[in-house]
Design a protein around this motif. Structure first.
Motif, mmCIF file in Angstrom:
data_model
loop_
_atom_site.group_PDB
_atom_site.id
_atom_site.type_symbol
_atom_site.label_atom_id
_atom_site.label_comp_id
_atom_site.label_asym_id
_atom_site.label_seq_id
_atom_site.Cartn_x
_atom_site.Cartn_y
_atom_site.Cartn_z
ATOM 1 N N ASN A 41 -21.808 42.496 4.215
ATOM 2 C CA ASN A 41 -21.213 43.274 3.130
ATOM 3 C C ASN A 41 -20.698 42.303 2.075
ATOM 4 O OD1 ASN A 41 -20.132 45.530 1.712
ATOM 5 N ND2 ASN A 41 -18.130 45.130 2.636
ATOM 6 N N SER A 42 -21.628 41.791 1.302
ATOM 7 C CA SER A 42 -21.354 40.651 0.430
ATOM 8 C C SER A 42 -21.154 41.068 -1.026
ATOM 9 C CB SER A 42 -22.537 39.660 0.517
ATOM 10 O OG SER A 42 -22.414 38.642 -0.438
ATOM 11 N N SER A 43 -20.342 40.295 -1.724
ATOM 12 C CA SER A 43 -20.155 40.498 -3.162
ATOM 13 C C SER A 43 -21.267 39.854 -3.974
ATOM 14 C CB SER A 43 -18.806 39.915 -3.597
ATOM 15 O OG SER A 43 -18.751 38.522 -3.320
ATOM 16 N N PHE A 44 -22.194 39.165 -3.308
ATOM 17 C CA PHE A 44 -23.270 38.461 -4.005
ATOM 18 C C PHE A 44 -24.471 39.364 -4.338
ATOM 19 C CE2 PHE A 44 -20.948 34.974 -2.080
ATOM 20 C CZ PHE A 44 -20.985 33.996 -3.060
ATOM 21 N N TYR A 45 -24.364 40.679 -4.060
ATOM 22 C CA TYR A 45 -25.484 41.584 -4.321
ATOM 23 C C TYR A 45 -25.411 42.248 -5.697
ATOM 24 C CZ TYR A 45 -25.827 41.429 0.825
ATOM 25 O OH TYR A 45 -25.924 41.023 2.133
ATOM 26 N N GLY A 46 -24.374 41.977 -6.460
ATOM 27 C CA GLY A 46 -24.146 42.693 -7.710
ATOM 28 C C GLY A 46 -25.339 42.750 -8.659
ATOM 29 N N ILE B 265 -31.515 37.155 7.634
ATOM 30 C CA ILE B 265 -30.085 36.923 7.445
ATOM 31 C C ILE B 265 -29.836 36.903 5.942
ATOM 32 C CG2 ILE B 265 -28.196 35.267 7.708
ATOM 33 C CD1 ILE B 265 -29.575 34.446 10.369
ATOM 34 N N LYS B 266 -28.843 37.654 5.507
ATOM 35 C CA LYS B 266 -28.610 37.860 4.080
ATOM 36 C C LYS B 266 -27.117 37.994 3.833
ATOM 37 C CE LYS B 266 -29.948 41.112 0.409
ATOM 38 N NZ LYS B 266 -30.649 42.376 0.086
ATOM 39 N N PRO B 267 -26.572 37.269 2.832
ATOM 40 C CA PRO B 267 -27.144 36.268 1.926
ATOM 41 C C PRO B 267 -27.558 34.971 2.633
ATOM 42 C CG PRO B 267 -25.119 37.184 1.018
ATOM 43 C CD PRO B 267 -25.192 37.603 2.458
ATOM 44 N N GLY B 268 -27.946 33.988 1.803
ATOM 45 C CA GLY B 268 -28.467 32.739 2.324
ATOM 46 C C GLY B 268 -27.443 31.626 2.391
ATOM 47 N N GLN C 94 -32.072 34.282 -0.371
ATOM 48 C CA GLN C 94 -31.225 33.733 -1.429
ATOM 49 C C GLN C 94 -31.023 34.870 -2.432
ATOM 50 O OE1 GLN C 94 -32.737 30.965 -4.485
ATOM 51 N NE2 GLN C 94 -31.124 29.548 -3.855
ATOM 52 N N VAL C 95 -29.897 35.531 -2.346
ATOM 53 C CA VAL C 95 -29.729 36.819 -3.010
ATOM 54 C C VAL C 95 -29.454 36.649 -4.501
ATOM 55 C CG1 VAL C 95 -28.962 37.919 -0.890
ATOM 56 C CG2 VAL C 95 -27.265 36.955 -2.462
ATOM 57 N N SER C 96 -29.393 37.792 -5.181
ATOM 58 C CA SER C 96 -29.299 37.811 -6.640
ATOM 59 C C SER C 96 -28.085 37.064 -7.169
ATOM 60 C CB SER C 96 -29.279 39.258 -7.122
ATOM 61 O OG SER C 96 -28.195 39.974 -6.535
ATOM 62 N N GLY C 97 -26.941 37.183 -6.479
ATOM 63 C CA GLY C 97 -25.742 36.489 -6.934
ATOM 64 C C GLY C 97 -25.860 34.981 -6.820
ATOM 65 N N GLU C 98 -26.514 34.521 -5.756
ATOM 66 C CA GLU C 98 -26.750 33.082 -5.609
ATOM 67 C C GLU C 98 -27.644 32.576 -6.739
ATOM 68 O OE1 GLU C 98 -27.677 31.797 -1.411
ATOM 69 O OE2 GLU C 98 -27.775 33.969 -1.140
ATOM 70 N N TYR C 99 -28.730 33.294 -6.969
ATOM 71 C CA TYR C 99 -29.658 32.927 -8.037
ATOM 72 C C TYR C 99 -28.941 32.921 -9.389
ATOM 73 C CZ TYR C 99 -33.468 33.529 -11.421
ATOM 74 O OH TYR C 99 -34.304 33.399 -12.502
ATOM 75 N N ALA C 100 -28.184 33.982 -9.674
ATOM 76 C CA ALA C 100 -27.517 34.106 -10.972
ATOM 77 C C ALA C 100 -26.494 32.987 -11.186
ATOM 78 C CB ALA C 100 -26.849 35.470 -11.080
ATOM 79 N N ALA D 267 -38.698 31.037 6.485
ATOM 80 C CA ALA D 267 -39.128 31.507 5.173
ATOM 81 C C ALA D 267 -37.912 32.019 4.415
ATOM 82 C CB ALA D 267 -40.183 32.594 5.292
ATOM 83 N N ILE D 268 -38.010 32.001 3.079
ATOM 84 C CA ILE D 268 -36.858 32.332 2.244
ATOM 85 C C ILE D 268 -37.288 33.260 1.113
ATOM 86 C CG2 ILE D 268 -34.977 31.416 0.836
ATOM 87 C CD1 ILE D 268 -35.594 28.647 2.176
ATOM 88 N N PHE D 269 -36.588 34.385 0.981
ATOM 89 C CA PHE D 269 -36.731 35.222 -0.199
ATOM 90 C C PHE D 269 -35.952 34.552 -1.335
ATOM 91 C CE2 PHE D 269 -37.862 39.780 1.109
ATOM 92 C CZ PHE D 269 -38.494 39.388 2.275
ATOM 93 N N THR D 270 -36.594 34.329 -2.471
ATOM 94 C CA THR D 270 -35.895 33.771 -3.624
ATOM 95 C C THR D 270 -36.549 34.236 -4.905
ATOM 96 O OG1 THR D 270 -35.276 31.752 -4.822
ATOM 97 C CG2 THR D 270 -37.241 31.627 -3.426
ATOM 98 N N TYR D 271 -35.715 34.598 -5.882
ATOM 99 C CA TYR D 271 -36.218 35.032 -7.191
ATOM 100 C C TYR D 271 -36.819 33.867 -7.970
ATOM 101 C CZ TYR D 271 -33.555 39.122 -5.881
ATOM 102 O OH TYR D 271 -33.096 40.216 -5.192
ATOM 103 N N ALA D 272 -36.570 32.659 -7.507
ATOM 104 C CA ALA D 272 -37.093 31.465 -8.171
ATOM 105 C C ALA D 272 -38.385 30.975 -7.527
ATOM 106 C CB ALA D 272 -36.043 30.351 -8.123
ATOM 107 N N ALA D 273 -39.020 31.802 -6.701
ATOM 108 C CA ALA D 273 -40.166 31.338 -5.910
ATOM 109 C C ALA D 273 -41.279 30.754 -6.773
ATOM 110 C CB ALA D 273 -40.709 32.481 -5.055
ATOM 111 N N LEU D 274 -41.621 31.406 -7.876
ATOM 112 C CA LEU D 274 -42.705 30.895 -8.723
ATOM 113 C C LEU D 274 -42.314 29.579 -9.380
ATOM 114 C CD1 LEU D 274 -44.043 34.144 -10.453
ATOM 115 C CD2 LEU D 274 -45.047 32.876 -8.546
ATOM 116 N N GLU D 275 -41.083 29.502 -9.887
ATOM 117 C CA GLU D 275 -40.620 28.260 -10.509
ATOM 118 C C GLU D 275 -40.598 27.116 -9.500
ATOM 119 O OE1 GLU D 275 -37.218 28.736 -13.480
ATOM 120 O OE2 GLU D 275 -37.088 30.591 -12.311
#
Length: 326
Positions: free
Chosen positions: A198-203, A249-252, A274-280, A311-319
């Motif tokens: 129940n993380s605050s990093f999902y905003g 496991i989420k967040p990372g 690696q959730v949206s808040g970490e990326y942001a 393996a890791i879900f990340t919004y930066a995967a292409l970069e």
């Protein structure tokens, strides 16, 4: 006098550092989450996630082709549902013609050789934004399980490779596995979000899919308490026993200790998000000159991999895949 032990010798040059590195991060370790919207030729940047876009199905196909070209082995789809299609009981989630099912079918017909993962959760489809069916103001575990089983079956019929229940209901892995097997979908994998905190990093994610309803939505009655790790290990154990093929496991990065403990305790594939808040945080810090983007994103993902994630879900995967080609 004994000679000095010079551990720095192995750090003297880049080729030595590469030769002796203990953790290898590669494109095939990365999974790209993609937000899908209705329409054609639509690509809208998400304000709270610079460099991440809501994309129409035709654009998702182009992004998936780039992901395959870069060496990624899978993408994960998340729908952005129009408000008029949302309901109390998430009826749109069970339609074979919903946005995510149409996306899966289009991708499967495009000739791509890349895995497709779809979330099994009701929050994009409900008017209240919770991950399940509300009864007396709280998410009802057993009614939600039935709904999730139906949703997973619809996704399997559309052609998805991996269903990923992210709801944190008790017993849903067994119910989904039984339902899929009874309907002949024995080859569809289950990636269980076994330790979703129940993380605050999902905003930013909730902004992206429109499930926050303009305010912070507390999901503490079903998502994991950030203060606990033994409970996470119990959740993982139960999901494996119920038939999960892989564990999320989420967040990372804030939960590296959980990733490490799980990878050492269970003989199964441990994934991390690696959730949206970490990326942001990294993106905005880099934009303001506080961090070097390339170095910080590579370091953060390498640390998650070092902790034990396969393996890791990340919004930066292409970069990141492009950086790893250099």
């Amino acid at each position: 006098m004994y000679p000095i032990v010079r551990l720095r010798r192995n750090r003297r040059t880049q080729w030595l550092r590469d030769l002796t590195s203990e953790t290898k991060l590669a494109a095939e370790n990365l999974i790209l989450p993609i937000f899908v919207i209705e329409g054609e030729n639509q690509r809208h940047e998400i304000k709270t996630m610079p460099g991440v876009f809501r994309q129409s199905i035709d654009q998702v196909v182009l992004t998936a082709k780039e992901a395959e070209k870069r060496g990624l082995k899978a993408i994960a789809l998340f729908p952005v549902i129009d408000s008029e299609l949302k309901s109390e009981f998430a009826d749109e989630a069970y339609s074979l013609d919903n946005l995510i099912c149409r996306t899966v079918r289009t991708l499967k017909n495009s000739g791509l050789n890349i895995g497709i993962i779809c979330d099994v959760a009701l929050d994009p489809y409900t008017i209240h934004g919770h991950d399940g069916i509300l009864v007396d103001g709280d998410v009802d575990n057993d009614e939600t399980i039935e709904a999730l089983s139906n949703q997973a079956l619809v996704l399997a019929k559309a052609g998805v490779d991996i269903v990923a229940p992210s709801d944190m209901m008790d017993g849903r892995i067994m119910a989904i596995r039984d339902n899929l097997d009874n309907e002949g979908f024995i080859h569809v994998n289950i990636l269980a979000y076994a330790a979703k905190y129940n993380s605050s990093f999902y905003g930013p994610f909730r902004d992206a899919v429109g499930s926050n309803q303009g305010k912070y939505l507390c999901k503490a009655s079903y998502q994991m308490d950030p203060r606990n790790i033994r409970e996470a290990l119990k959740e993982i154990e139960h999901d494996i026993e119920e038939g999960a093929d892989m564990i999320m496991i989420k967040p990372g990065m804030p939960y590296l200790d959980v990733i490490r403990e799980a990878s050492q305790s269970f003989n199964t594939h441990i994934l991390a998000y690696q959730v949206s808040g970490e990326y942001a945080m990294l993106k905005f810090a880099a934009a303001n000159g506080a961090l070097n983007w390339e170095r910080s994103i590579l370091e953060s993902l390498t640390c998650i991999k070092r902790a034990g994630a396969s393996a890791i879900f990340t919004y930066a995967a292409l970069e990141v895949a492009e950086l790893l080609e250099k």
